[in-house]
Design a protein around this motif. Structure first.
Motif, PDB file in Angstrom:
ATOM      1  N   ALA A 119       0.809  -1.218   0.000  1.00  0.00           N
ATOM      2  CA  ALA A 119       0.000   0.000   0.000  1.00  0.00           C
ATOM      3  C   ALA A 119       0.838   1.262   0.000  1.00  0.00           C
ATOM      4  N   ALA A 120       1.930   1.288   0.784  1.00  0.00           N
ATOM      5  CA  ALA A 120       2.676   2.546   0.943  1.00  0.00           C
ATOM      6  C   ALA A 120       4.176   2.352   1.009  1.00  0.00           C
ATOM      7  N   GLY A 121       4.700   1.262   0.474  1.00  0.00           N
ATOM      8  CA  GLY A 121       6.138   1.079   0.408  1.00  0.00           C
ATOM      9  C   GLY A 121       6.751   0.822   1.783  1.00  0.00           C
ATOM     10  N   ILE A 122       7.968   1.356   1.982  1.00  0.00           N
ATOM     11  CA  ILE A 122       8.690   1.126   3.230  1.00  0.00           C
ATOM     12  C   ILE A 122       7.942   1.745   4.414  1.00  0.00           C
ATOM     13  N   VAL A 123       7.382   2.935   4.197  1.00  0.00           N
ATOM     14  CA  VAL A 123       6.642   3.590   5.274  1.00  0.00           C
ATOM     15  C   VAL A 123       5.442   2.737   5.695  1.00  0.00           C
ATOM     16  N   GLY A 124       4.734   2.182   4.739  1.00  0.00           N
ATOM     17  CA  GLY A 124       3.606   1.315   5.071  1.00  0.00           C
ATOM     18  C   GLY A 124       4.028   0.066   5.819  1.00  0.00           C
ATOM     19  N   ALA A 125       5.203  -0.507   5.463  1.00  0.00           N
ATOM     20  CA  ALA A 125       5.695  -1.681   6.188  1.00  0.00           C
ATOM     21  C   ALA A 125       6.029  -1.352   7.629  1.00  0.00           C
ATOM     22  N   VAL A 126       6.521  -0.138   7.879  1.00  0.00           N
ATOM     23  CA  VAL A 126       6.851   0.268   9.245  1.00  0.00           C
ATOM     24  C   VAL A 126       5.584   0.545  10.056  1.00  0.00           C
ATOM     25  N   VAL A 127       4.598   1.175   9.434  1.00  0.00           N
ATOM     26  CA  VAL A 127       3.399   1.625  10.149  1.00  0.00           C
ATOM     27  C   VAL A 127       2.381   0.505  10.325  1.00  0.00           C
ATOM     28  N   ALA A 128       2.437  -0.536   9.486  1.00  0.00           N
ATOM     29  CA  ALA A 128       1.358  -1.524   9.440  1.00  0.00           C
ATOM     30  C   ALA A 128       1.166  -2.239  10.769  1.00  0.00           C
ATOM     31  N   VAL A 129       2.241  -2.752  11.351  1.00  0.00           N
ATOM     32  CA  VAL A 129       2.108  -3.551  12.573  1.00  0.00           C
ATOM     33  C   VAL A 129       1.601  -2.725  13.758  1.00  0.00           C
ATOM     34  N   PRO A 130       2.165  -1.538  14.042  1.00  0.00           N
ATOM     35  CA  PRO A 130       1.563  -0.758  15.144  1.00  0.00           C
ATOM     36  C   PRO A 130       0.125  -0.361  14.876  1.00  0.00           C
ATOM     37  N   LEU A 131      -0.238  -0.101  13.604  1.00  0.00           N
ATOM     38  CA  LEU A 131      -1.617   0.252  13.299  1.00  0.00           C
ATOM     39  C   LEU A 131      -2.560  -0.912  13.585  1.00  0.00           C
ATOM     40  N   VAL A 132      -2.186  -2.103  13.154  1.00  0.00           N
ATOM     41  CA  VAL A 132      -3.019  -3.280  13.420  1.00  0.00           C
ATOM     42  C   VAL A 132      -3.075  -3.573  14.918  1.00  0.00           C
ATOM     43  N   SER A 133      -1.952  -3.405  15.611  1.00  0.00           N
ATOM     44  CA  SER A 133      -1.924  -3.650  17.054  1.00  0.00           C
ATOM     45  C   SER A 133      -2.842  -2.690  17.795  1.00  0.00           C
ATOM     46  N   VAL A 134      -2.800  -1.420  17.426  1.00  0.00           N
ATOM     47  CA  VAL A 134      -3.655  -0.431  18.083  1.00  0.00           C
ATOM     48  C   VAL A 134      -5.125  -0.722  17.794  1.00  0.00           C
ATOM     49  N   ALA A 135      -5.448  -1.059  16.547  1.00  0.00           N
ATOM     50  CA  ALA A 135      -6.842  -1.358  16.206  1.00  0.00           C
ATOM     51  C   ALA A 135      -7.361  -2.561  16.996  1.00  0.00           C
ATOM     52  N   TRP A 136      -6.530  -3.592  17.120  1.00  0.00           N
ATOM     53  CA  TRP A 136      -6.964  -4.768  17.869  1.00  0.00           C
ATOM     54  C   TRP A 136      -7.110  -4.447  19.357  1.00  0.00           C
ATOM     55  N   SER A 137      -6.214  -3.647  19.907  1.00  0.00           N
ATOM     56  CA  SER A 137      -6.310  -3.274  21.314  1.00  0.00           C
ATOM     57  C   SER A 137      -7.569  -2.456  21.584  1.00  0.00           C
ATOM     58  N   VAL A 138      -7.894  -1.532  20.692  1.00  0.00           N
ATOM     59  CA  VAL A 138      -9.115  -0.740  20.864  1.00  0.00           C
ATOM     60  C   VAL A 138     -10.342  -1.633  20.795  1.00  0.00           C
ATOM     61  N   HIS A 139     -10.344  -2.580  19.869  1.00  0.00           N
ATOM     62  CA  HIS A 139     -11.475  -3.507  19.754  1.00  0.00           C
ATOM     63  C   HIS A 139     -11.648  -4.322  21.034  1.00  0.00           C
ATOM     64  N   GLN A 140     -10.555  -4.819  21.581  1.00  0.00           N
ATOM     65  CA  GLN A 140     -10.635  -5.606  22.803  1.00  0.00           C
ATOM     66  C   GLN A 140     -11.108  -4.780  23.996  1.00  0.00           C
ATOM     67  N   SER A 141     -10.654  -3.532  24.084  1.00  0.00           N
ATOM     68  CA  SER A 141     -11.065  -2.686  25.203  1.00  0.00           C
ATOM     69  C   SER A 141     -12.527  -2.280  25.128  1.00  0.00           C
ATOM     70  N   LEU A 142     -13.023  -2.027  23.915  1.00  0.00           N
ATOM     71  CA  LEU A 142     -14.406  -1.597  23.767  1.00  0.00           C
ATOM     72  C   LEU A 142     -15.397  -2.737  23.999  1.00  0.00           C
ATOM     73  N   ARG A 143     -14.941  -3.960  23.929  1.00  0.00           N
ATOM     74  CA  ARG A 143     -15.846  -5.086  24.175  1.00  0.00           C
ATOM     75  C   ARG A 143     -16.275  -5.151  25.630  1.00  0.00           C
ATOM     76  N   THR A 144     -15.475  -4.584  26.516  1.00  0.00           N
ATOM     77  CA  THR A 144     -15.793  -4.609  27.946  1.00  0.00           C
ATOM     78  C   THR A 144     -16.590  -3.393  28.398  1.00  0.00           C
ATOM     79  N   VAL A 145     -16.776  -2.426  27.493  1.00  0.00           N
ATOM     80  CA  VAL A 145     -17.502  -1.212  27.857  1.00  0.00           C
ATOM     81  C   VAL A 145     -18.985  -1.429  27.566  1.00  0.00           C
ATOM     82  N   PRO A 146     -19.878  -1.265  28.537  1.00  0.00           N
ATOM     83  CA  PRO A 146     -21.315  -1.451  28.263  1.00  0.00           C
ATOM     84  C   PRO A 146     -21.852  -0.369  27.356  1.00  0.00           C
ATOM     85  N   THR A 147     -22.692  -0.757  26.431  1.00  0.00           N
ATOM     86  CA  THR A 147     -23.323   0.193  25.507  1.00  0.00           C
ATOM     87  C   THR A 147     -24.605   0.706  26.112  1.00  0.00           C
ATOM     88  N   ASP A 148     -24.865   1.998  25.846  1.00  0.00           N
ATOM     89  CA  ASP A 148     -26.083   2.630  26.364  1.00  0.00           C
ATOM     90  C   ASP A 148     -27.312   2.190  25.563  1.00  0.00           C
TER      91      ASP A 148
END
Length: 387
Positions: free
Chosen positions: A358-387
């Motif tokens: 998608a974005a060359g060397i920069v995309g290879a560097v950014v991809a793993v932290p981006l996926v890690s952050v997205a997965w962490s946010v998903h896991q944290s929001l699963r424990t938050v009750p929805t109104d």
């Protein structure tokens, strides 16, 4: 004997019913004509197909949203890259700035942490430049001898390549460079423009890092306050999880890269490979691309060793690639980064390849932290009750 006929009283019909055996309406039997004319009921949809269809349209919506985000980021990729660099610098500067803020004002602590880190980085680059400048004349001569050694090795067993083919390849490379000199010059000039863009992105990232380090919490609280009241809690929880994962990944990858660079530098120095310090710095930078960066950097070191020290030392450097890979995969990552990033190696590999496409060397560097952050946010929001 006569048969006695018994007559039964006529049965009363309910209102609206017709005599003649056509049945009753309402709660009774459906009339025959209505039964014949009623359409046949539709076949029920299988639960598996209904579930698959529901997930399919949701995935399409998510895919469209992700494509739109990446399209916007690609259009303004310099700004996105500057923000990413600012976040990385803030993740590295906030711990020392927090320690210094205990004995001095916050602004002065941020300035001291920033200036100290810049002195450290510029000092390392100066050390590398001095090492390259000191070894460059001898390295050029060794490279020439090494190339002749490689050519003789290719002509011998087991490859037995034709000497005329190798000389023709060298002459063709020289002719290509001489005939495309103007193209190479224009490419170099366009590269100079890219260098200006790189310095602009770096300056903007440094500017953003100062404010992220000094008042990042207040900026995030202000952003959450602008959202609807029902979304503030979820956004706050997701933001804390994202920052916790991002800082953990940044600290972990820097520690892993530094350890790899020290091990590679010591090994190359003991093997007598020239430019051990610059090659160790190359290993440090390449380690920010998981699974791929370290083998590529050590491959460059193997080429240098082959040209200057011969096939035996080059084979030892190749063996070093395997050893460093095992240490990184089985010791450093489980100990250093498992508490911050919990991704399967296959997910990491796919993320790196997709980011590179998608974005060359920069995309290879950014991809793993981006996926890690997205997965962490998903896991944290699963424990938050929805109104």
């Amino acid at each position: 004997m006569t048969r006695r006929l018994v007559t039964r009283p006529a049965r009363r019909l309910p209102p609206g019913a017709r005599p003649g055996g056509e049945g009753r309406t309402g709660r009774g039997r459906v009339p025959a004509r209505a039964t014949a004319a009623a359409p046949r009921a539709a076949a029920p949809v299988a639960p598996l197909l209904r579930t698959a269809a529901g997930y399919a349209w949701r995935l399409l919506v998510v895919g469209a949203a992700v494509y739109a985000v990446f399209t916007v980021l690609g259009r303004f990729h310099e700004i996105a890259l500057a923000l990413f660099l600012g976040l990385v610098a803030a993740a590295m500067l906030r711990p020392p700035a927090g320690l210094l803020a205990r004995v001095m004002p916050r602004g002065l602590a941020v300035a001291c942490a920033l200036i100290g880190s810049m002195i450290l980085v510029l000092g390392g680059l100066a050390l590398v430049g001095e090492a390259v400048a000191g070894e460059w004349p001898a390295l050029v001569g060794e490279f020439r001898v090494g190339l002749d050694r490689i050519q003789n090795w290719l002509q011998g067993p087991p490859l037995r390549l034709d000497a005329h083919a190798l000389s023709d390849a060298q002459s063709k490379i020289g002719d290509y460079l001489s005939s495309h000199r103007s193209t190479l010059l224009s490419t170099a000039l366009s590269g100079a423009g890219r260098i200006v863009a790189v310095f602009t992105v770096a300056a903007l990232g440094l500017f953003c890092s100062v404010f992220f380090t000094y008042s990042g919490d207040r900026q995030w609280n202000w952003f959450c306050a602008q959202l609807p009241e029902g979304a503030r809690d979820r956004m706050a929880v997701g933001g804390r999880a994202a920052w916790r994962t991002f800082t953990g990944y940044t600290h972990g990858i820097v520690l892993v890269a530094g350890t790899n660079a020290v091990l590679v530098g010591i090994a190359l120095y003991l093997l007598g490979v020239p430019l051990a310090v610059p090659l160790a710095l190359l290993e440090f930078v390449a380690a920010f691309v998981p699974l791929i960066g370290s083998p590529v950097a050590l491959g460059v070191a193997a080429v240098v060793a082959l040209a200057t020290q011969g096939p035996l030392v080059a084979a030892l450097v190749v063996a070093l690639i395997v050893v460093i890979g095992q240490i990184e995969g089985h010791v450093l990552h489980p100990l250093v980064m498992s508490w911050a990033v919990r991704l399967h190696p296959m997910v990491v590999a796919l993320s790196v390849v997709a980011g590179a496409i998608a974005a060359g060397i920069v995309g290879a560097v950014v991809a793993v932290p981006l996926v890690s952050v997205a997965w962490s946010v998903h896991q944290s929001l699963r424990t938050v009750p929805t109104d």
